[in-house]
Design an enzyme around this catalytic site. Structure first.
Site, PDB file in Angstrom:
ATOM      1  N   VAL A   7      -5.461 -14.149 -18.284  1.00 25.27           N
ATOM      2  CA  VAL A   7      -4.617 -15.107 -17.578  1.00 25.27           C
ATOM      3  C   VAL A   7      -3.622 -15.722 -18.548  1.00 25.27           C
ATOM      4  O   VAL A   7      -3.985 -16.148 -19.646  1.00 25.27           O
ATOM      5  CB  VAL A   7      -5.483 -16.233 -16.952  1.00 25.27           C
ATOM      6  CG1 VAL A   7      -4.616 -17.263 -16.258  1.00 25.27           C
ATOM      7  CG2 VAL A   7      -6.496 -15.640 -15.980  1.00 25.27           C
ATOM      8  N   CYS A   8      -2.360 -15.752 -18.128  1.00 26.71           N
ATOM      9  CA  CYS A   8      -1.330 -16.418 -18.938  1.00 26.71           C
ATOM     10  C   CYS A   8      -0.403 -17.192 -18.009  1.00 26.71           C
ATOM     11  O   CYS A   8      -0.655 -17.281 -16.812  1.00 26.71           O
ATOM     12  CB  CYS A   8      -0.578 -15.424 -19.811  1.00 26.71           C
ATOM     13  SG  CYS A   8       0.461 -14.286 -18.912  1.00 26.71           S
ATOM     14  N   SER A   9       0.677 -17.701 -18.533  1.00 25.97           N
ATOM     15  CA  SER A   9       1.588 -18.525 -17.741  1.00 25.97           C
ATOM     16  C   SER A   9       2.185 -17.751 -16.574  1.00 25.97           C
ATOM     17  O   SER A   9       2.139 -18.186 -15.442  1.00 25.97           O
ATOM     18  CB  SER A   9       2.744 -19.049 -18.596  1.00 25.97           C
ATOM     19  OG  SER A   9       2.280 -19.586 -19.784  1.00 25.97           O
TER      20      SER A   9
END
Length: 100
Positions: A7-9
């Site tokens: 998960v990232c931005s």
């Protein structure tokens, strides 16, 4: 098959890392699916994955993701150095240790 969610931005910066992790898993004949999603989309996948790893840029969201995961799956933050070096093997090992 075990599923690993990164998960990232925006879900984009981890795409290269996903590819490197998949290459390592394939080379080792491990049946893993690695996927990268934006934080906003990740909540819909909680019930479908075995582990969630957060990119260092969203580490401040760990408590929120853990709350949504409700202890169903382990949640951790990817080591900043491994992330920066796109160390697919190192991050895969981290995911494996959390899935044990």
């Amino acid at each position: 098959m075990k599923k690993i969610l990164l998960v990232c931005s925006a879900g984009m910066s981890t795409s290269m890392l996903v590819k490197k992790m998949q290459e390592v898993a394939q080379k080792e004949n491990k049946d893993y699916e690695v996927e990268a999603l934006a934080l906003s989309e990740a909540e819909t996948k909680i019930d479908e994955v075995n582990v969630i790893l957060l990119g260092p840029q969203v580490r401040f969201q760990k408590a929120q993701v853990e709350k949504v995961a409700q202890g169903k799956v382990p949640v951790d933050v990817i080591n900043m150095q491994q992330y920066g070096m796109m160390d697919g093997e190192g991050v895969l090992r981290q995911a494996e240790s959390l899935m044990e």
